[in-house]
Scaffold this motif. Sequence first.
Motif, mmCIF file in Angstrom:
data_model
loop_
_atom_site.group_PDB
_atom_site.id
_atom_site.type_symbol
_atom_site.label_atom_id
_atom_site.label_comp_id
_atom_site.label_asym_id
_atom_site.label_seq_id
_atom_site.Cartn_x
_atom_site.Cartn_y
_atom_site.Cartn_z
ATOM 1 N N ARG A 210 0.500 -1.327 -0.240
ATOM 2 C CA ARG A 210 -0.571 0.012 -0.052
ATOM 3 C C ARG A 210 0.774 1.709 -0.013
ATOM 4 O O ARG A 210 2.426 1.056 0.509
ATOM 5 C CB ARG A 210 -1.491 -0.006 1.298
ATOM 6 N N LEU A 211 0.100 2.451 -0.398
ATOM 7 C CA LEU A 211 0.978 3.424 0.067
ATOM 8 C C LEU A 211 1.226 3.924 1.246
ATOM 9 O O LEU A 211 -0.090 3.991 1.525
ATOM 10 C CB LEU A 211 -0.037 4.666 -1.724
ATOM 11 N N SER A 212 2.589 5.059 1.628
ATOM 12 C CA SER A 212 2.928 5.902 2.632
ATOM 13 C C SER A 212 3.173 6.919 1.968
ATOM 14 O O SER A 212 4.478 7.415 1.511
ATOM 15 C CB SER A 212 3.926 4.769 3.042
ATOM 16 N N LEU A 213 2.716 7.524 3.242
ATOM 17 C CA LEU A 213 3.179 8.729 2.366
ATOM 18 C C LEU A 213 4.820 8.639 3.266
ATOM 19 O O LEU A 213 4.900 8.746 4.423
ATOM 20 C CB LEU A 213 2.450 9.665 3.711
ATOM 21 N N LEU A 214 5.518 9.357 2.031
ATOM 22 C CA LEU A 214 7.068 10.294 2.454
ATOM 23 C C LEU A 214 7.367 11.628 3.005
ATOM 24 O O LEU A 214 8.175 11.659 2.890
ATOM 25 C CB LEU A 214 8.191 9.196 1.185
ATOM 26 N N GLY A 215 6.786 12.161 2.434
ATOM 27 C CA GLY A 215 6.690 13.614 2.108
ATOM 28 C C GLY A 215 5.426 14.434 2.477
ATOM 29 O O GLY A 215 5.005 14.222 1.023
ATOM 30 N N PHE A 216 5.165 15.412 2.714
ATOM 31 C CA PHE A 216 4.108 16.626 2.822
ATOM 32 C C PHE A 216 4.292 17.980 2.489
ATOM 33 O O PHE A 216 4.792 17.838 3.250
ATOM 34 C CB PHE A 216 2.656 16.131 3.736
ATOM 35 N N ASN A 217 3.630 18.455 1.465
ATOM 36 C CA ASN A 217 3.919 19.873 1.345
ATOM 37 C C ASN A 217 5.700 20.844 1.512
ATOM 38 O O ASN A 217 5.316 21.227 1.690
ATOM 39 C CB ASN A 217 2.657 20.482 2.318
ATOM 40 N N ALA A 218 6.288 19.301 0.498
ATOM 41 C CA ALA A 218 7.518 19.957 0.652
ATOM 42 C C ALA A 218 7.866 21.291 -0.692
ATOM 43 O O ALA A 218 7.492 21.097 -1.608
ATOM 44 C CB ALA A 218 8.448 19.113 0.239
ATOM 45 N N VAL A 219 9.093 21.764 0.012
ATOM 46 C CA VAL A 219 8.662 23.093 -1.086
ATOM 47 C C VAL A 219 10.222 23.568 -0.822
ATOM 48 O O VAL A 219 11.124 24.785 -1.253
ATOM 49 C CB VAL A 219 8.109 24.380 -0.509
ATOM 50 N N GLY A 220 11.764 22.198 -0.185
ATOM 51 C CA GLY A 220 12.210 22.702 -0.347
ATOM 52 C C GLY A 220 13.313 23.193 -2.285
ATOM 53 O O GLY A 220 14.170 23.648 -2.359
ATOM 54 N N HIS A 221 13.138 22.271 -2.783
ATOM 55 C CA HIS A 221 12.900 23.033 -4.473
ATOM 56 C C HIS A 221 12.656 24.125 -4.787
ATOM 57 O O HIS A 221 13.358 24.201 -6.004
ATOM 58 C CB HIS A 221 12.553 21.969 -5.475
ATOM 59 N N LEU A 222 12.076 25.160 -4.165
ATOM 60 C CA LEU A 222 11.536 26.250 -4.622
ATOM 61 C C LEU A 222 12.822 27.474 -3.488
ATOM 62 O O LEU A 222 12.445 28.908 -4.328
ATOM 63 C CB LEU A 222 10.501 26.692 -3.911
#
Length: 222
Positions: A210-222
């Motif tokens: 099943r899918l597990s959350l690895l990261g949420f609402n990340a903006v490091g690339h910005l």
Amino acid sequence: MGPRRVIAVRHGESEANVAYRRAGDRPLVYERGDDEVTLSDLGREQARALGVMLAALPPDEAPEVVWCSPYRRALDTWAVAREAWGVAPPLTVDGRLRDREWGELAPYNEAAIGERFPEELARWRAQGEYLYRPPGGESFGDVAVRLRGVWGDLRERADGRRVLIVAHDAVVLVLRHVIAETPDSELAGLAVFAPVLNASVSTWGARDGRLSLLGFNAVGHL
């Protein structure tokens, strides 16, 4: 099983985001249709940064297919990101990935709603953000219903594949709820994860079937 990896992205900053921020607590009537709102200059830069991030992903993490909202700000975000990435996976535009609909209240910010429709503002405040359904619009529960339909189709059509979803803050937030199979009675609990930021990235990966959350609402690339 369904997708083995999902990356969900909110569109870059839009001209409407700018107008609402500038209005602050002052009433605002924003006449442009929600589906027609374009990206700001910053929003285009954010979309380019998203494309650069996608290009830097390892081959076994990069999206293989893209599903996108039909609203212009989402389509523009994907177009700019795709150009920066240099890759064009198959694209599905799905109307169910549209932003939460505000019906008759769509052109107005909260201050303008209070000025023109005080009874609706009172109802909104009494019911709360996640239960309130504007006249002709949607509650977060309504958004969850259509996203369950999207998720069911993705489980079938993107089985075993890596998927990029480009959509809106409400979509990313409720998608978290849908993938986790949380009861709608707990929708108000999403408040702790809001706001979903412009061009932010949320990622799920397959674990133990099943899918597990690895990261949420990340903006490091910005």
